[in-house]
Design an enzyme around this catalytic site. Structure first.
Site, PDB file in Angstrom:
ATOM      1  N   HIS A 190       1.518  12.751  36.835  1.00 58.07           N
ATOM      2  CA  HIS A 190       0.372  12.036  36.272  1.00 58.07           C
ATOM      3  C   HIS A 190       0.495  11.772  34.770  1.00 58.07           C
ATOM      4  CE1 HIS A 190      -0.825  16.084  35.063  1.00 58.07           C
ATOM      5  NE2 HIS A 190      -1.649  15.526  34.203  1.00 58.07           N
TER       6      HIS A 190
HETATM    7  C1  UD1 Z   1      -6.464  14.956  32.062  1.00 53.22           C
HETATM    8  C2  UD1 Z   1      -5.937  15.836  30.926  1.00 53.22           C
HETATM    9  C3  UD1 Z   1      -4.591  16.442  31.330  1.00 53.22           C
HETATM   10  C4  UD1 Z   1      -4.670  17.139  32.656  1.00 53.22           C
HETATM   11  C5  UD1 Z   1      -5.204  16.182  33.702  1.00 53.22           C
HETATM   12  C6  UD1 Z   1      -5.304  16.853  35.058  1.00 53.22           C
HETATM   13  C7  UD1 Z   1      -6.537  15.055  28.674  1.00 53.22           C
HETATM   14  C8  UD1 Z   1      -6.042  14.421  27.434  1.00 53.22           C
HETATM   15  N1  UD1 Z   1      -5.697  15.058  29.721  1.00 53.22           N
HETATM   16  O1  UD1 Z   1      -5.603  13.832  32.152  1.00 53.22           O
HETATM   17  O2  UD1 Z   1      -4.207  17.376  30.330  1.00 53.22           O
HETATM   18  O3  UD1 Z   1      -3.387  17.602  33.045  1.00 53.22           O
HETATM   19  O4  UD1 Z   1      -6.497  15.717  33.260  1.00 53.22           O
HETATM   20  O5  UD1 Z   1      -5.989  16.139  35.978  1.00 53.22           O
HETATM   21  O6  UD1 Z   1      -7.667  15.519  28.704  1.00 53.22           O
HETATM   22  N2  UD1 Z   1     -10.404   9.612  37.012  1.00 53.22           N
HETATM   23  C9  UD1 Z   1     -11.027   9.492  38.231  1.00 53.22           C
HETATM   24  N3  UD1 Z   1     -11.824  10.511  38.655  1.00 53.22           N
HETATM   25  C10 UD1 Z   1     -12.006  11.635  37.920  1.00 53.22           C
HETATM   26  C11 UD1 Z   1     -11.353  11.740  36.687  1.00 53.22           C
HETATM   27  C12 UD1 Z   1     -10.545  10.732  36.255  1.00 53.22           C
HETATM   28  O7  UD1 Z   1     -10.882   8.500  38.918  1.00 53.22           O
HETATM   29  O8  UD1 Z   1     -12.753  12.527  38.370  1.00 53.22           O
HETATM   30  C13 UD1 Z   1      -9.540   8.530  36.520  1.00 53.22           C
HETATM   31  C14 UD1 Z   1     -10.029   7.989  35.195  1.00 53.22           C
HETATM   32  O9  UD1 Z   1     -10.888   6.938  35.375  1.00 53.22           O
HETATM   33  C15 UD1 Z   1      -8.761   7.586  34.493  1.00 53.22           C
HETATM   34  C16 UD1 Z   1      -7.708   8.495  35.067  1.00 53.22           C
HETATM   35  O10 UD1 Z   1      -8.257   9.075  36.250  1.00 53.22           O
HETATM   36  O11 UD1 Z   1      -8.422   6.267  34.823  1.00 53.22           O
HETATM   37  C17 UD1 Z   1      -7.288   9.538  34.079  1.00 53.22           C
HETATM   38  O12 UD1 Z   1      -8.340  10.485  33.782  1.00 53.22           O
HETATM   39  P1  UD1 Z   1      -8.468  11.171  32.339  1.00 53.22           P
HETATM   40  O13 UD1 Z   1      -9.496  12.225  32.375  1.00 53.22           O
HETATM   41  O14 UD1 Z   1      -8.568  10.117  31.303  1.00 53.22           O
HETATM   42  O15 UD1 Z   1      -7.084  11.864  32.035  1.00 53.22           O
HETATM   43  P2  UD1 Z   1      -6.040  12.540  33.001  1.00 53.22           P
HETATM   44  O16 UD1 Z   1      -4.863  11.664  33.085  1.00 53.22           O
HETATM   45  O17 UD1 Z   1      -6.700  12.983  34.265  1.00 53.22           O
END
Ligand code: UD1
Length: 369
Positions: A210
């Site tokens: 990821h």
């Molecule tokens: C975050 C953390 C990372 C961790 C990871 C585990 C930071 C900087 N990064 O990265 O350290 O390893 O989580 O999961 O905080 N999304 C959903 N549903 C959710 C949450 C997110 O669909 O419940 C989507 C968001 O819309 C976004 C993507 O997933 O497009 C990424 O989510 P985001 O929280 O921005 O960062 P992660 O890549 O998950």
């Protein structure tokens, strides 16, 4: 009564707070003067990324959910800061406890510290040296303003000392993520896909990817998948897909036949898959700690790690992000030449208790005086 805010925002935070909450709830004589407020920032909000972890790990409903949702790094940071500040202005806490290295960790630490509320950081002092990762920024910023440091390794202690943290504030306590793993070992259970795919212990791989560096560029991701498919010699590869990765995968028409994309898994099912896998291929940090304790070979698709003990002591190896590096590593695995590894010091299931015992002590005095 003193009030400590326990902050959780994203998936890897939930397994880290569970043992701390359990120790706070145990209400021994020593910590009878501490109350806690569980604050969920809402950075992760899907049932699969959040709610199911609370249920499975027995974490109580958060007292407050800031419901910030998705956004860019700056948008999320800003939204968390504004909403957490409002909460603190409504009711101050005496301590803000943050875990790990996600956006919520840094945002709440800054907010609390600016209101002169002391900050305790769990998993302090780890460093990858890779400034392209938002997590590295979060770690360095959080540690630079924390008052109390709970560490998973003596290497983290050294990093903190070098950065000028006062010796008396650094506490090597072990790893709360491993507390959660050990307390749940007997509860791990197969997901439905175990039967559906006819999986057998030791005869399949688990993959998770990821990190933006691996998944945000479609061509690179295709090459990685092809290298994984080839190197695993036709064995099934179970790939629970993170929402960020799902977006990139939608653009790929030909997923290799032995790679099975499945939904991101709840905690007990995911670790059941890991515990029984032949090996894990990942770009996560936390998973390298779990594979170390479970004794499962782990190949990390990154050029650096903030968790060097998973390599020096555990089963992890850095493979890098060049897909060509996978085959030689997998060949060594198939040849039975992977190291077996041991368990790092104090990764013994008692870390949550140690943290709360220290918190109970220090919360009798004003850390900012
Ligand atoms: C975050 C953390 C990372 C961790 C990871 C585990 C930071 C900087 N990064 O990265 O350290 O390893 O989580 O999961 O905080 N999304 C959903 N549903 C959710 C949450 C997110 O669909 O419940 C989507 C968001 O819309 C976004 C993507 O997933 O497009 C990424 O989510 P985001 O929280 O921005 O960062 P992660 O890549 O998950």
């Amino acid at each position: 009564m003193k009030l400590v805010d326990v902050i959780a925002g994203a998936r890897p935070n939930f397994m880290k707070i569970a043992p701390i909450i359990r120790a706070l709830e145990s209400r021994g004589k020593a910590n009878a003067h501490i109350d806690y407020r569980l604050v969920h920032t809402g950075q992760h909000y899907d049932a699969r990324m959040s709610g199911e972890f609370f249920t499975q790990l027995g974490i109580p409903e958060p007292h407050v959910n800031l419901e910030v949702g998705s956004g860019t790094q700056a948008e999320q940071t800003a939204a968390i800061m504004v909403r957490y500040e409002n909460l603190l202005l409504e009711r101050r806490s005496d301590m803000c406890l943050v875990v790990g290295d996600v956006t919520s960790t840094m945002a709440c630490a800054i907010t609390a510290r600016k209101l002169c509320i002391p900050v305790a950081h769990v998993e302090a002092g780890i460093r990858s040296g890779d400034w392209t990762m938002p997590e590295e920024v979060n770690r360095v910023v959080t540690d630079s303003i924390s008052n109390l440091f709970f560490t998973t390794s003596t290497i983290a202690n050294d990093n903190l000392r070098r950065a000028g943290a006062p010796e008396a504030a650094i506490h090597f306590v072990g790893n709360t993520m491993i507390d959660t793993l050990l307390v749940n070992l007997d509860r791990l259970r197969p997901p439905a896909l175990w039967e559906d795919m006819g999986l057998k212990p030791g005869s399949y791989f688990v993959v998770t990817l990821h990190r933006p560096a691996n998944v945000d560029e479609t061509n690179g991701l295709i090459e990685l998948l092809q290298a994984i498919a080839k190197g695993t010699r036709g064995l099934p590869v179970v790939f629970p897909v993170h929402p960020r990765t799902a977006k990139a995968l939608r653009e790929i028409a030909d997923i290799p036949a032995n790679i099975y994309l499945v939904e991101s898994q709840p905690y007990l099912e995911f670790n059941y898959l890991v515990k029984n896998a032949k090996a894990v291929i990942t770009d996560s940090g936390g998973i390298t700690e779990e594979t170390t304790v479970l004794g499962i070979p782990c190949m990390t698709l990154r050029d650096s790690t903030e968790r060097p003990e998973t390599i020096s002591v555990g089963t992890n190896e850095l493979i890098g992000t060049d897909p060509a590096a996978l085959k030689p590593a997998l060949d060594r695995l198939f040849a039975g030449e992977w190291k077996s590894g041991g368990v790092p010091e104090k990764w013994d299931g008692r870390t949550g208790e140690r943290i709360v015992a220290i918190l109970a002590d220090v919360m009798q005095v004003n850390l900012l005086e």
